[in-house]
Design a protein around this motif. Structure first.
Motif, PDB file in Angstrom:
ATOM      1  N   UNK A  49      74.505  90.679   1.429  1.00  0.00           N
ATOM      2  CA  UNK A  49      74.018  90.875   2.800  1.00  0.00           C
ATOM      3  C   UNK A  49      73.586  89.575   3.483  1.00  0.00           C
ATOM      4  N   UNK A  50      74.043  88.443   3.007  1.00  0.00           N
ATOM      5  CA  UNK A  50      73.667  87.171   3.622  1.00  0.00           C
ATOM      6  C   UNK A  50      74.833  86.633   4.451  1.00  0.00           C
ATOM      7  N   UNK A  51      74.542  86.201   5.680  1.00  0.00           N
ATOM      8  CA  UNK A  51      75.608  85.691   6.543  1.00  0.00           C
ATOM      9  C   UNK A  51      76.071  84.310   6.098  1.00  0.00           C
ATOM     10  N   UNK A  52      75.167  83.531   5.515  1.00  0.00           N
ATOM     11  CA  UNK A  52      75.521  82.226   4.959  1.00  0.00           C
ATOM     12  C   UNK A  52      75.536  82.305   3.439  1.00  0.00           C
ATOM     13  N   UNK A  53      76.118  81.307   2.801  1.00  0.00           N
ATOM     14  CA  UNK A  53      76.167  81.286   1.346  1.00  0.00           C
ATOM     15  C   UNK A  53      74.742  81.155   0.790  1.00  0.00           C
ATOM     16  N   UNK A  54      74.325  82.171   0.073  1.00  0.00           N
ATOM     17  CA  UNK A  54      72.967  82.223  -0.482  1.00  0.00           C
ATOM     18  C   UNK A  54      73.086  82.668  -1.931  1.00  0.00           C
ATOM     19  N   UNK A  55      72.524  81.888  -2.841  1.00  0.00           N
ATOM     20  CA  UNK A  55      72.741  82.126  -4.265  1.00  0.00           C
ATOM     21  C   UNK A  55      71.428  82.354  -4.998  1.00  0.00           C
ATOM     22  N   UNK A  70      68.931  79.580  -3.545  1.00  0.00           N
ATOM     23  CA  UNK A  70      69.551  78.296  -3.214  1.00  0.00           C
ATOM     24  C   UNK A  70      70.469  78.491  -2.013  1.00  0.00           C
ATOM     25  N   UNK A  71      70.232  77.702  -0.943  1.00  0.00           N
ATOM     26  CA  UNK A  71      71.034  77.780   0.272  1.00  0.00           C
ATOM     27  C   UNK A  71      71.636  76.402   0.562  1.00  0.00           C
ATOM     28  N   UNK A  72      72.865  76.151   0.125  1.00  0.00           N
ATOM     29  CA  UNK A  72      73.478  74.838   0.369  1.00  0.00           C
ATOM     30  C   UNK A  72      73.940  74.681   1.811  1.00  0.00           C
ATOM     31  N   UNK A  73      73.832  73.469   2.326  1.00  0.00           N
ATOM     32  CA  UNK A  73      74.258  73.209   3.701  1.00  0.00           C
ATOM     33  C   UNK A  73      75.740  73.513   3.888  1.00  0.00           C
ATOM     34  N   UNK A  74      76.546  73.217   2.907  1.00  0.00           N
ATOM     35  CA  UNK A  74      77.994  73.410   3.066  1.00  0.00           C
ATOM     36  C   UNK A  74      78.380  74.884   3.150  1.00  0.00           C
ATOM     37  N   UNK A  76      76.795  77.012   5.180  1.00  0.00           N
ATOM     38  CA  UNK A  76      76.305  77.534   6.449  1.00  0.00           C
ATOM     39  C   UNK A  76      77.448  77.729   7.446  1.00  0.00           C
ATOM     40  N   UNK A  77      77.393  78.836   8.174  1.00  0.00           N
ATOM     41  CA  UNK A  77      78.345  79.042   9.261  1.00  0.00           C
ATOM     42  C   UNK A  77      77.873  78.277  10.498  1.00  0.00           C
ATOM     43  N   UNK A  78      78.780  77.592  11.194  1.00  0.00           N
ATOM     44  CA  UNK A  78      78.366  76.850  12.397  1.00  0.00           C
ATOM     45  C   UNK A  78      77.796  77.788  13.462  1.00  0.00           C
ATOM     46  N   UNK A  79      76.756  77.338  14.144  1.00  0.00           N
ATOM     47  CA  UNK A  79      76.131  78.092  15.232  1.00  0.00           C
ATOM     48  C   UNK A  79      76.117  77.223  16.487  1.00  0.00           C
ATOM     49  N   UNK A  80      76.266  77.854  17.643  1.00  0.00           N
ATOM     50  CA  UNK A  80      76.294  77.077  18.882  1.00  0.00           C
ATOM     51  C   UNK A  80      74.898  76.620  19.289  1.00  0.00           C
ATOM     52  N   UNK A  81      73.854  77.362  18.874  1.00  0.00           N
ATOM     53  CA  UNK A  81      72.517  77.067  19.369  1.00  0.00           C
ATOM     54  C   UNK A  81      71.598  76.439  18.320  1.00  0.00           C
ATOM     55  N   UNK A  82      72.114  76.167  17.124  1.00  0.00           N
ATOM     56  CA  UNK A  82      71.360  75.454  16.093  1.00  0.00           C
ATOM     57  C   UNK A  82      72.278  74.426  15.458  1.00  0.00           C
ATOM     58  N   UNK A 179      65.642  80.095   8.410  1.00  0.00           N
ATOM     59  CA  UNK A 179      66.638  79.120   8.850  1.00  0.00           C
ATOM     60  C   UNK A 179      66.775  79.036  10.361  1.00  0.00           C
ATOM     61  N   UNK A 180      66.449  80.125  11.070  1.00  0.00           N
ATOM     62  CA  UNK A 180      66.597  80.142  12.527  1.00  0.00           C
ATOM     63  C   UNK A 180      65.230  80.015  13.195  1.00  0.00           C
ATOM     64  N   UNK A 181      64.546  78.954  12.882  1.00  0.00           N
ATOM     65  CA  UNK A 181      63.228  78.653  13.449  1.00  0.00           C
ATOM     66  C   UNK A 181      63.247  77.274  14.098  1.00  0.00           C
TER      67      UNK A 181
END
Length: 257
Positions: A49-55, A70-74, A76-82, A179-181
């Motif tokens: 249920x995670x939109x980004x890669x979360x382990x 663990x949430x690696x930067x690679x 992450x899905x690109x976002x227009x506002x972050x 992550x969205x803060x």
């Protein structure tokens, strides 16, 4: 220390059996940070249920092996506002919580893990059938929930779903998924509106006022404009003196849980 992380949430072995992962039970933040920073990381599986890669990962440490997220930067899905690097906001959230002496965000560090640099956060062993909408019905939880609410107002949390409030098996309630803060534009979306109109008690008011001078540790993780916006929100809240209401009904995340 608990024996196992929650079975229904853990990824499974190839033979269908559950992983057995030791979980820190009420360790101090300093102890947890030491384990997260220095223990060996091994990936157990991807969280559902995670939109980004979360382990879910195991942290092997000679004194206190534990589980972590663990949430690696690679991943992450690109976002227009972050900007990329949402994991940095996870760390900034922990640093803000600690600076305010609220301790509502699990210990979180930056690590270069199996899939590159990212955040590693202490896994909170909790009853995952519980979430904000059930926890708020018990007055005993209101102190923690008010602090999470105030934290989200300061951090400009864009995604405080009900399931992002976890009642740990050792007592305190923690907020996860930050992550969205910290956007400089006001983007608040939260399910925590039950305290609207209530004045801040003295401890909350003092901590909120202190955030007008952001902790030096935050400058490593946030941009100057985001730090300035945090200071402005703190000043506004301190002057307002109470929890705001969502009069328009538009500042809710989706899905709610």
């Amino acid at each position: 220390m608990s024996e196992l992380a929650p079975h229904h949430l853990l990824p499974k072995n190839e033979d269908g059996t559950q992983h057995e992962v030791p979980v820190i039970w009420d360790a101090s933040a300093a102890d947890a940070l030491g384990v997260l920073r220095t223990g060996d990381i091994s990936v157990l599986g991807r969280m559902p249920y995670s939109s980004n890669a979360t382990f879910l990962v195991r942290i092997d440490h000679p004194t206190m092996p534990t589980a972590a997220i663990y949430k690696p930067e690679r991943g992450e899905r690109p976002l227009w506002d972050f900007p990329s690097g949402l994991y940095r906001r996870e760390i900034a959230a922990f640093e803000l919580s600690e600076a305010l002496d609220w301790h509502v965000i699990p210990p979180t560090v930056e690590r270069d893990g199996p899939f590159g640099v990212g955040s590693v956060q202490l896994f909170i062993d909790a009853n995952f059938e519980e979430h904000y909408f059930t926890l708020v019905n018990d007055d005993r939880h209101h102190g923690d929930l008010r602090r999470i609410c105030a934290f989200d107002l300061l951090a400009n949390n864009t995604d405080r779903k009900s399931g992002h409030c976890l009642a740990s098996r050792w007592g305190p309630i923690y907020g996860i998924d930050q992550g969205l803060c910290f956007a400089s534009d006001f983007k608040l979306r939260t399910v925590i509106w039950d305290f609207g109109g209530e004045p801040f008690d003295d401890d909350l008011a003092e901590a909120i006022g202190s955030a007008a001078q952001p902790a030096p540790a935050l400058s490593q993780w946030l941009r100057p404009d985001e730090l300035s916006a945090l200071a402005e929100r703190a000043e506004w809240l301190a002057n307002f003196g109470k929890f705001p209401d969502d009069d328009g009904g538009r500042r809710w995340p989706w899905p709610l849980v």
